[in-house]
Design an enzyme around this catalytic site. Structure first.
Site, PDB file in Angstrom:
ATOM      1  N   ASP A  23       0.868  -1.165   0.000  1.00 21.37           N
ATOM      2  CA  ASP A  23       0.000   0.000   0.000  1.00 21.37           C
ATOM      3  C   ASP A  23       0.914   1.226   0.000  1.00 21.37           C
ATOM      4  OD1 ASP A  23      -2.415   1.559   0.419  1.00 21.37           O
ATOM      5  OD2 ASP A  23      -1.757   1.774   2.497  1.00 21.37           O
ATOM      6  N   ASP A  25      -0.204   5.038   1.054  1.00 24.81           N
ATOM      7  CA  ASP A  25      -0.456   6.010   2.119  1.00 24.81           C
ATOM      8  C   ASP A  25      -0.507   5.335   3.491  1.00 24.81           C
ATOM      9  OD1 ASP A  25      -0.907   8.432   0.430  1.00 24.81           O
ATOM     10  OD2 ASP A  25      -2.485   7.164  -0.381  1.00 24.81           O
ATOM     11  N   ASP A 183      -1.484  -0.718   6.186  1.00 20.67           N
ATOM     12  CA  ASP A 183      -1.705  -0.074   7.478  1.00 20.67           C
ATOM     13  C   ASP A 183      -3.169  -0.078   7.892  1.00 20.67           C
ATOM     14  OD1 ASP A 183      -2.518   3.328   6.988  1.00 20.67           O
ATOM     15  OD2 ASP A 183      -2.287   1.880   5.370  1.00 20.67           O
TER      16      ASP A 183
END
Length: 207
Positions: A23, A25, A183
């Protein structure tokens, strides 16, 4: 010692994989505070109450496309925001802030990416490609990945497994021999649905 442990963002895997999928961000770069501020401004301009989209709700939508976030908020709060216009406004605001403030990579994760050398690496992000490309450029990460996928490249975004499965295909790796770095909950669910191992990058404060 305890302070150092508290600051650790990720437990890196020792196992070797055929493909590594990241990922963007909150995983490779500390962009979540900037995204949150951009959302707050865009939602305010779209007429959303200040109480809409608190920190926990924001993180619960991590990895979703901007359009999907607006649809989610409309449904949850009975709002009638124009999804395309509000999402586009948020993206514009984010890019303006990025230009002014720059972007910091998440050190432990980026050092791990460098350590992988020529191993197949992909990004699968909920951001649209203009924002993703400029975020990578601002953080000095543009040349590290073989594949960059966004929600526009698949039928269903996270938490569906589509982006991760397509990333594995493009990397020439079996899904079960890939690892995802994420995250947020939607991305972690997407990795599980794709049959991939997942390494969670712990979040920092939005402050």
């Amino acid at each position: 010692m305890n302070a150092a442990v508290m600051k650790k963002r990720v437990d890196l895997p020792e196992k070797k994989y055929e493909g590594y999928i990241f990922d963007l961000d909150g995983t490779l770069v500390d962009s979540m505070p900037l995204h949150y501020r951009a959302w707050r401004k865009a939602l305010s301009r779209a007429g959303a109450p200040e109480s809409v989209f608190g920190e926990e709700e924001f993180y619960s939508c991590g990895g979703k496309s901007a359009n999907d976030v607006v649809h989610f908020l409309n449904g949850r709060y009975g709002l009638v925001m124009d999804a395309a216009a509000t999402a586009a406004d948020k993206r514009r605001i984010y890019l303006e802030m990025l230009e002014e403030e720059g972007m910091q990579p998440i050190r432990e994760v980026v050092e791990f990416v460098h350590s992988l050398g020529d191993a197949p690496k992909a990004i699968a992000t909920g951001s649209a490609i203009p924002g993703a490309s400029r975020t990578l450029s601002a953080a000095g990460l543009s040349d590290l990945f073989d594949v960059i996928l966004t929600p526009e490249d698949v039928e269903h975004g996270k938490p569906a497994p589509d982006m991760f499965l397509k990333a594995a295909e493009l990397l020439g790796a079996a899904p079960g021999r890939c690892v995802v770095f994420e995250d947020a909950v939607p991305g972690i669910k997407a990795a599980a649905a794709a049959g991939m191992d997942c390494v969670q990058v712990r979040r920092a404060s939005l402050e």
